[in-house]
Design an enzyme around this catalytic site. Structure first.
Site, PDB file in Angstrom:
ATOM      1  CE  LYS A 210     -32.176 -24.899 -24.484  1.00 12.20           C
ATOM      2  NZ  LYS A 210     -33.584 -25.237 -24.637  1.00 12.20           N
TER       3      LYS A 210
HETATM    4  C1  R5P Z   1     -32.806 -29.024 -22.198  1.00  7.77           C
HETATM    5  O1  R5P Z   1     -32.491 -29.709 -21.276  1.00  7.77           O
HETATM    6  C2  R5P Z   1     -34.168 -29.098 -22.771  1.00  7.77           C
HETATM    7  O2  R5P Z   1     -34.209 -28.654 -24.101  1.00  7.77           O
HETATM    8  C3  R5P Z   1     -35.089 -28.344 -21.902  1.00  7.77           C
HETATM    9  O3  R5P Z   1     -36.344 -28.850 -21.996  1.00  7.77           O
HETATM   10  C4  R5P Z   1     -35.078 -26.881 -22.227  1.00  7.77           C
HETATM   11  O4  R5P Z   1     -33.786 -26.425 -22.465  1.00  7.77           O
HETATM   12  C5  R5P Z   1     -35.570 -26.159 -21.089  1.00  7.77           C
HETATM   13  O5  R5P Z   1     -35.806 -24.828 -21.400  1.00  7.77           O
HETATM   14  P1  R5P Z   1     -35.865 -23.828 -20.177  1.00  7.77           P
HETATM   15  O6  R5P Z   1     -34.638 -24.084 -19.373  1.00  7.77           O
HETATM   16  O7  R5P Z   1     -35.855 -22.451 -20.777  1.00  7.77           O
HETATM   17  O8  R5P Z   1     -37.123 -24.113 -19.431  1.00  7.77           O
END
Ligand code: R5P
Length: 300
Positions: A210
């Site tokens: 990711k």
């Molecule tokens: C990464 O740091 C964690 O998985 C986060 O909670 C997640 O990536 C956050 O998703 P977004 O940036 O789309 O809110």
């Protein structure tokens, strides 16, 4: 005798070629990049994440509480998650959130957050540990275990230790590992940084990565031998988030792992559907935006 000649300081830089127009060569007949040589159990879990028809995934990230507490939009997981579950492919969450707020009879993938250790009140967020044993990931039927990796941050060594331990446990029990490339306040968000970080994490054995969308994204994807899913990041306007999702897919991402741009939207369910249209149905950002406007226009 050793050659004592000084290396030339200004040696010519060798230009890199990512062959971005050449598809990945060693996929066999399996739909997930880099997974052709894995065993049946790994492939089954990866198929619970990546749709065999499109080869792509919409992951819904709501694991923020593990270091951010109850962020806006996630105050009541028990109310939000049941609304969204049918509109995404995978729930990315902590075991605490899943066990307390999600009924076990849902039929979607699970990306289980297994690293933790800091909170928003720390200056440096990069010191984590493994908070979930692989036995509990097995009990929860996790389709992958998600570990934060902090390349270039004070916690780099411990996060690589965490990642390696989770990959080793995952290999023993056929559970894939999702390496989450972290970006801190003082960390770069350049393609050079993401190229370095994604490749390190893939070579250490992560099965999914990711990361964030950035310029030269197609080169990052080409150089990474496992699928990349793109994080949403801070809330953008719905239109901007759809452009980012579309550009990510055009650049070769195999899906989105999006949180705030879904759950902080005024219309989380429609937003999740729009991301699904881009990820699985080849919608352009413009078509997805038209869909969003159509579904959210005030009823007469
Ligand atoms: C990464 O740091 C964690 O998985 C986060 O909670 C997640 O990536 C956050 O998703 P977004 O940036 O789309 O809110």
């Amino acid at each position: 005798m050793a050659d004592k000649e000084e290396p030339k300081k200004d040696a010519e830089k060798i230009e890199k070629n990512y062959y971005t127009d050449v598809p990945f060569k060693t996929n066999g007949n399996f739909h997930v990049k880099g997974a052709a040589n894995l065993d049946w159990g790994m492939k089954k879990h990866l198929t619970n994440i990546f749709n065999p028809k499109s080869g792509n995934t919409v992951m819904f990230a709501f694991d923020h509480g593990y270091f951010m507490g109850s962020v806006s939009g996630l105050e009541r997981l028990d109310i939000l998650i049941p609304q969204l579950i049918d509109h995404v492919d995978v729930l990315m969450a902590t075991r605490g959130a899943l066990r307390t707020c999600v009924k076990p009879n849902f039929r979607k993938g699970i990306a289980l957050r297994v690293s933790a250790g800091s909170s928003m009140i720390n200056d440096d967020l990069s010191n984590e540990l493994i908070s979930v044993d692989v036995e509990d990931a097995i009990r929860m039927n996790a389709d992958c275990m998600a570990v934060q990796v902090f390349i270039g941050a004070p916690g780099q060594l411990s996060s690589i230790n965490n990642l390696s331990r989770v990959i080793n446990a995952g290999v023993r029990f056929s559970i894939p590992t999702l390496g989450v490339i972290a970006v801190g306040k003082n960390m770069e968000r350049t393609s050079q940084y993401f190229k370095l970080a994604t490749r390190i994490v893939a070579e250490l054995g992560a099965n999914i990565i990711k990361t964030y969308y950035c310029e030269q994204f197609d080169e990052i994807v080409a150089a990474c031998p496992v699928p990349i899913v793109v994080a949403g990041g801070k809330k953008l306007s719905e239109k901007e988030a759809l452009v980012m999702a579309y550009n990510s897919m055009q650049g070769g991402a195999r899906g989105l792992d999006m949180g705030r741009n879904i759950f902080q939207s005024k219309n989380p369910v429609v937003m999740a559907d729009c991301i699904g249209k881009i990820v699985h149905n080849k919608y352009t950002d413009k078509e997805a935006w038209e869909y969003y406007c159509e579904k959210t226009k005030p009823k007469k």
